[in-house]
Design an enzyme around this catalytic site. Structure first.
Site, PDB file in Angstrom:
ATOM      1  N   ASP A 178       0.731  -1.326   0.039  1.00 31.20           N
ATOM      2  CA  ASP A 178      -0.089   0.036  -0.044  1.00 31.20           C
ATOM      3  C   ASP A 178       0.720   1.233   0.030  1.00 31.20           C
ATOM      4  O   ASP A 178       0.281   2.315  -0.556  1.00 31.20           O
ATOM      5  CB  ASP A 178      -0.867  -0.220   1.297  1.00 31.20           C
ATOM      6  CG  ASP A 178      -2.004  -0.875   1.234  1.00 31.20           C
ATOM      7  OD1 ASP A 178      -1.879  -1.870   0.445  1.00 31.20           O
ATOM      8  OD2 ASP A 178      -2.658  -1.013   2.239  1.00 31.20           O
ATOM      9  N   ASP A 181      17.623 -30.097   0.073  1.00 33.65           N
ATOM     10  CA  ASP A 181      16.248 -30.388   0.175  1.00 33.65           C
ATOM     11  C   ASP A 181      15.975 -29.352   1.499  1.00 33.65           C
ATOM     12  O   ASP A 181      14.875 -28.764   1.330  1.00 33.65           O
ATOM     13  CB  ASP A 181      15.920 -31.602   0.369  1.00 33.65           C
ATOM     14  CG  ASP A 181      16.456 -32.542   1.725  1.00 33.65           C
ATOM     15  OD1 ASP A 181      17.766 -32.045   2.009  1.00 33.65           O
ATOM     16  OD2 ASP A 181      16.155 -33.236   2.007  1.00 33.65           O
ATOM     17  N   GLY A 187      16.314 -34.269   4.667  1.00 37.53           N
ATOM     18  CA  GLY A 187      16.332 -33.510   5.671  1.00 37.53           C
ATOM     19  C   GLY A 187      17.608 -32.492   5.866  1.00 37.53           C
ATOM     20  O   GLY A 187      18.391 -32.271   5.137  1.00 37.53           O
ATOM     21  N   HIS A 232      -3.113   0.462   9.358  1.00 39.47           N
ATOM     22  CA  HIS A 232      -2.934  -0.856   9.296  1.00 39.47           C
ATOM     23  C   HIS A 232      -1.161  -0.974   9.142  1.00 39.47           C
ATOM     24  O   HIS A 232      -0.650  -0.226   8.651  1.00 39.47           O
ATOM     25  CB  HIS A 232      -3.655  -1.534   8.146  1.00 39.47           C
ATOM     26  CG  HIS A 232      -3.483  -0.862   6.824  1.00 39.47           C
ATOM     27  ND1 HIS A 232      -3.887   0.124   6.542  1.00 39.47           N
ATOM     28  CD2 HIS A 232      -2.796  -1.597   5.766  1.00 39.47           C
ATOM     29  CE1 HIS A 232      -3.566   0.481   5.127  1.00 39.47           C
ATOM     30  NE2 HIS A 232      -2.803  -0.515   4.849  1.00 39.47           N
ATOM     31  N   HIS A 233      -0.949  -1.976   9.612  1.00 36.67           N
ATOM     32  CA  HIS A 233       0.617  -2.608   9.815  1.00 36.67           C
ATOM     33  C   HIS A 233       1.222  -1.837  10.919  1.00 36.67           C
ATOM     34  O   HIS A 233       2.400  -2.042  11.163  1.00 36.67           O
ATOM     35  CB  HIS A 233       1.322  -2.146   8.523  1.00 36.67           C
ATOM     36  CG  HIS A 233       0.868  -2.596   7.156  1.00 36.67           C
ATOM     37  ND1 HIS A 233       0.225  -3.570   6.988  1.00 36.67           N
ATOM     38  CD2 HIS A 233       1.029  -2.039   6.031  1.00 36.67           C
ATOM     39  CE1 HIS A 233       0.092  -3.877   5.750  1.00 36.67           C
ATOM     40  NE2 HIS A 233       0.392  -2.780   5.061  1.00 36.67           N
ATOM     41  N   GLU A 285       9.406 -10.729   0.518  1.00 36.21           N
ATOM     42  CA  GLU A 285      10.409  -9.714   0.729  1.00 36.21           C
ATOM     43  C   GLU A 285      11.680 -10.357   1.113  1.00 36.21           C
ATOM     44  O   GLU A 285      12.638  -9.685   0.624  1.00 36.21           O
ATOM     45  CB  GLU A 285       9.901  -8.734   1.748  1.00 36.21           C
ATOM     46  CG  GLU A 285       8.474  -7.753   1.483  1.00 36.21           C
ATOM     47  CD  GLU A 285       7.428  -8.466   1.609  1.00 36.21           C
ATOM     48  OE1 GLU A 285       7.193  -9.736   1.789  1.00 36.21           O
ATOM     49  OE2 GLU A 285       6.240  -7.751   1.325  1.00 36.21           O
ATOM     50  N   GLU A 317      22.741 -30.225  10.113  1.00 35.75           N
ATOM     51  CA  GLU A 317      22.107 -30.265  11.600  1.00 35.75           C
ATOM     52  C   GLU A 317      22.440 -31.693  12.178  1.00 35.75           C
ATOM     53  O   GLU A 317      22.707 -31.995  13.249  1.00 35.75           O
ATOM     54  CB  GLU A 317      20.893 -29.710  11.673  1.00 35.75           C
ATOM     55  CG  GLU A 317      20.614 -28.465  11.073  1.00 35.75           C
ATOM     56  CD  GLU A 317      21.698 -27.301  11.736  1.00 35.75           C
ATOM     57  OE1 GLU A 317      22.636 -27.782  12.286  1.00 35.75           O
ATOM     58  OE2 GLU A 317      21.150 -26.203  11.564  1.00 35.75           O
ATOM     59  N   ASN A 340      18.991 -35.447   0.717  1.00 32.27           N
ATOM     60  CA  ASN A 340      19.286 -36.199   1.527  1.00 32.27           C
ATOM     61  C   ASN A 340      18.306 -36.288   2.789  1.00 32.27           C
ATOM     62  O   ASN A 340      19.055 -36.405   4.012  1.00 32.27           O
ATOM     63  CB  ASN A 340      20.677 -35.835   1.948  1.00 32.27           C
ATOM     64  CG  ASN A 340      20.884 -34.418   2.322  1.00 32.27           C
ATOM     65  OD1 ASN A 340      20.082 -33.645   2.620  1.00 32.27           O
ATOM     66  ND2 ASN A 340      22.317 -34.096   2.280  1.00 32.27           N
ATOM     67  N   GLY A 372      25.484 -17.523   6.540  1.00 32.96           N
ATOM     68  CA  GLY A 372      24.872 -18.965   6.457  1.00 32.96           C
ATOM     69  C   GLY A 372      23.205 -19.020   6.734  1.00 32.96           C
ATOM     70  O   GLY A 372      23.035 -19.764   7.473  1.00 32.96           O
TER      71      GLY A 372
END
Lengths: 598, 598
Positions: free
Chosen positions: A28, A449, A479, A115-116, A51, A483, A477, A413
């Site tokens: 807007d 992935d 997942g 608004h916002h 964004e 991690e 792989n 990262g």
């Protein structure tokens, strides 16, 4: 006096510095501002799916075009959504101009609950305040008389700091008039030079080099960010000494260059590379980014007295600081005045031949096989975008052909970045190619992935823009493998949504989805796919899914990560790593690792 | 003394207040913390596709379960990505607990350049500082001795302010031990009561009501956010006067209630509703959110002296302030002590029957037809989630059956929110239903093609979680229709990526995509689809795409928006709106609009 609107002025200025595409999402409070994009000849609009992706696209654009990436968001909801992308650009010193369309000045003055907003008597500058820590400069336009000068100021700051800047434009200002003549004086984007300070640094560097027996050069990422690549290449050639790069700086110097040794990443380097660098009695570090991700978790064995660090805005020569220099003019001067050294051949160390992994005979696609295979696939002219995850560890382990640009966000990262960046990279390359009639190289994104999930919708914009040369390799792989290696190998929080990537191109109405999607489970299948004309000379977006075991990982990753989980320890033992290693650079750096020879 | 880990303590406390699911995205600095989620009996983990979506999911969870939504992100990249979702919760007063896994204390003390950081000697608290303006409270855990108390404090603040709070946990603290006995004293989440202040307010309200001839009640959103719905219903019944809701407050009072009149949105109300409300000599406003979006762009014709505003933490009676009250105990007391008024029938105004639009005979799906059609489709027990865009304007114009919860983010208005919220709403409802053995209502999201693009990947999590009752209606009107109405109706910046929504379910490996995706271009097609058992009693996610003309829009939207673009003016003239209207509440409020009778 001829006048133009402030909105037009803003976009003319941004176009003037080399920006031909504005990214962003309408809202807007920026719609009228967007109209003026279309008034500037040669300036294009590419809308994004959200964004954050717009910020990532602008970031990718900036990295390959070496001008700022520019994008527009709307008050509050838009600018905040992009904030992580902006923070990444600040961390990695990428030039961004984030233009925010704000509520009108009367709305702000009256603290209207538009608004916002937040709260009863909302402060509409709250979001501006929120991003304060995550930018180099901001223009808060409020008075049309000073607005043009403010715009010019922050555009210059964007170059000097090679960092994101903000321009906040209240909606009611975009149509106000400013003198057209202001455009006649171009914005000065050159680096300031303090000749005395620069001469002092150059003399100290010259003296140190003359006293060194085995000097070498380590090229880091800020060389690219501050647009000092050609000067750096000239300096490398001039000095004729061995040259290394960091992870982030990889590809700035062609890896076929006779002086090139390898990627120096502290003790997590390929065999003998660390020793080669550390045995140098003077390492000239250019564009230094001494992060964990660039230094093998702070495991470099280099003393301050053994180094010259050329930072963006200062120099350190063997422990002595030389302030008030700027990297670009400084390296240019060094390339002009330093003496040539003895021939390369006498100095550049010989490394052992590439090794073969224990699993080399496996028919399935393995991490030990895939990265050398990519090295064969890459071709001069390609831009290779590496996503955070196993990819960047794998890519840092292979030797690129000449004339590759490797685009990565290794330090910040933020997973998901690379998909948005792909859009920006390819838009920028299409612009440059159109102007220079260059031969087309491919734009190759290698992602996983896990990372793809965060920003996958931006693939839709790549299709919409009919970009010709992007290829997305998805390492599936199952997942978050990186991690899993750190912690929780079998924990469900490292699982992700099961995804059939063959549906991605149909989802975004790709004109030829069947022949543009490819899936490989075995090495042989991938070999066949890579030979297809769609992969050698693409004319529209291609996607290649690679099925890889969920606990397979490049050795560099296994070596760098903290050895805390049982599975990780077992993995390292199985792979034959010689020694246990410290975690994240905290538990000491007496490391001795590397893959076992097959 | 028995001890438990701080990580365990944190999740036990969050579970204790009624949270059964933690949302979020794993990252290097929260993995160990996530392990403890699985140690708490009855606490589940639902991983999201990205952090913004996690915040949205937690927001949706909080709105229907009336406990905080809790989610976890990682240092920097994760927490910043979620920030817009947190800001939305603050704007709309939704209870959120955002847990951030930070770098270790030694990393922070030493200002290490750990990945995700910014600058040479990075301040790891930079991201914490960035979100400072966008939360009600934060626990910055650093000392394990005080950490449990800090956790307890901010959880209480979350309830008192009904707003987001942060808990920052350095990675090295999660395994430290705290006394288990601390869990024996539950966290006090009740509102404080200042009896004297509350009595003063109650007496003033009582007196004002006794002196009023035609009082009425206006129910706004904060009634729901501060969990005062049952007390409000009791008060409405007790007083027996006409009751209105705002846009955001719609559905808090059953619209079949004999006292219910309609949605009062200033002059942008259905015929005669505004007059009915404004002719009241005393409007008791409960949980007041006086935003543009709730007041027809500030076009309410109510004077301060005609109103009692019961705000979260204070009251205003006809212009006089009564501080230090809390909405929940205050309304409870009012419901107990106020006198009944004369019967409803004498007071509740009669409104004209629903009108028919000029385009009622069109065979294609029109905005004038679709919302009344949805009203027929909705059924008691459904939760209806309205996305920002044409949807919320359309939904505010229809009468819901009894026992519907309408979930919206009308004030903050961040497009994309609703898709993430759907996940959270449905997870929360599944929990409640499992415990209470309730009859299953459907969870119906109505969104648009423009909004869906921002967060579409979260549909994958809905599939992964095997949620049973969600139905997503996608109004495909070829771009940002609400923005086209504001400005740039034909500008390309209001176009979006062409998307084939039939590929969404296959993309996320939905078990039965063919029978779960539906597309309608005509009214007749939609009628047939809505009769299918998949739509009346779904057992897995359904998607219905509705093709709607790109410049078709609910009359409320056309009326509320600034009349600036030619297309917009033409649209309004074509639709037969009686008068021109002001824009965004800035250009005066002498409005007289409403649809022409067919």
């Amino acid at each position: 006096m001829a006048t133009i609107t402030l909105g037009r002025y803003l976009w003319e200025r941004i176009h003037e510095i080399g920006v031909d595409t504005i990214f962003g999402v309408p809202g807007d409070f920026n719609l009228q501002l967007l109209d003026y994009v279309f008034e500037v000849k040669g300036l294009n609009w590419v809308g994004n799916q959200n964004e954050l992706n717009a910020a990532y696209a602008a970031d990718g654009y900036a990295r390959v075009k070496e001008v700022p990436g520019a994008f527009v968001t709307t008050h509050g909801v838009g600018e905040l959504s992009a904030l992580n992308g902006v923070a990444g650009a600040l961390s990695e010193r990428v030039k961004l101009i984030h233009v925010v369309g704000q509520t009108t000045r009367p709305m702000q003055d009256n603290h209207l609950m538009i608004h916002h907003s937040i709260g009863d008597k909302p402060d509409h500058q709250l979001y501006n305040k929120t991003s304060k820590h995550l930018r180099a400069a901001a223009a808060e336009l409020w008075d049309v008389k000073t607005a043009p000068k403010e715009i010019d100021r922050v555009i210059r700051e964007c170059f000097i700091h090679s960092s994101p800047v903000y321009i906040f434009v209240p909606l009611d200002m975009v149509g106000e008039e400013v003198p057209a003549a202001l455009l006649e004086t171009p914005i000065d984007t050159s680096m300031p030079v303090d000749t005395k300070a620069q001469d002092a640094a150059v003399n100290a560097i010259k003296e140190a080099l003359e006293n060194a027996k085995r000097p070498s050069i380590l090229v880091d990422a800020f060389v690219q960010r501050f647009s000092v690549v050609s000067e750096t290449k000239a300096l490398v050639d001039r000095l004729g000494v061995p040259v290394f790069t960091t992870n982030s700086g990889k590809s700035i110097i062609d890896e076929t260059h006779p002086q090139y040794v390898g990627v120096y990443n502290g003790q997590i380097s390929s065999p003998r590379v660390a020793q080669a660098c550390e045995s140098s009695d003077l390492v000239l570090i250019l564009g230094y980014m001494p992060a964990d991700t660039n230094s093998g978790g702070f495991s470099r064995k280099l003393s301050e007295y053994q180094c010259i660090a050329i930072n963006p805005h200062d120099v350190n020569v063997k422990g002595k600081a030389y302030p008030d220099t700027f990297i670009k003019p400084l390296i240019a001067q060094l390339a002009a005045v330093l003496n040539e050294r003895a021939s390369n051949e006498a100095q550049t160390p010989k490394l052992p031949p590439p090794f073969r992994y224990k699993d080399h005979a496996a028919t399935n696609i393995t991490q030990s096989w895939i990265w050398p295979r990519f090295a064969e696939y890459f071709r001069g002219g390609d831009v290779v975008i590496g996503e955070t995850g196993t990819t960047n560890f794998g890519l840092c382990d292979i030797k690129f052909p000449a004339n590759i640009q490797y685009v990565n966000q290794i330090y910040y990262g933020s997973i998901g970045w690379a998909t948005g960046a792909l859009l920006g990279v390819e838009v920028a390359r299409a612009e440059v190619q159109a102007k220079q009639n260059q031969s087309p190289g491919r734009t190759i994104l290698i992602t996983g992935d896990g990372s793809l999930a965060l920003t996958m919708q931006e693939i839709g914009t790549v299709v919409k823009q009919k970009l010709k040369r992007p290829i997305i390799f998805i390492i599936n792989n199952n997942g978050y493998t990186i991690e899993r290696m750190i912690w929780g190998a079998r924990q469900t929080y490292n699982d992700i949504v099961q995804t059939d990537y063959s549906a991605l191109l149909p989802l975004f109405k790709h004109p030829d989805p069947a022949s543009s999607f490819h899936r490989a489970t075995t090495k042989m299948e991938l070999d066949e796919i890579l030979k297809k004309v769609e992969l050698t000379d693409p004319t529209q977006l291609q996607i290649v899914e690679l099925i890889v075991d969920q606990l397979d990982t490049p050795w560099r990753l296994g070596a760098q990560l903290a050895v805390r989980g049982e599975v990780t320890q077992k993995y390292l033992a199985d792979e034959g790593f010689v020694d246990s290693i410290g975690g994240w650079g905290l538990e000491g750096s007496s490391l001795s690792v590397g893959p076992k020879w097959a």
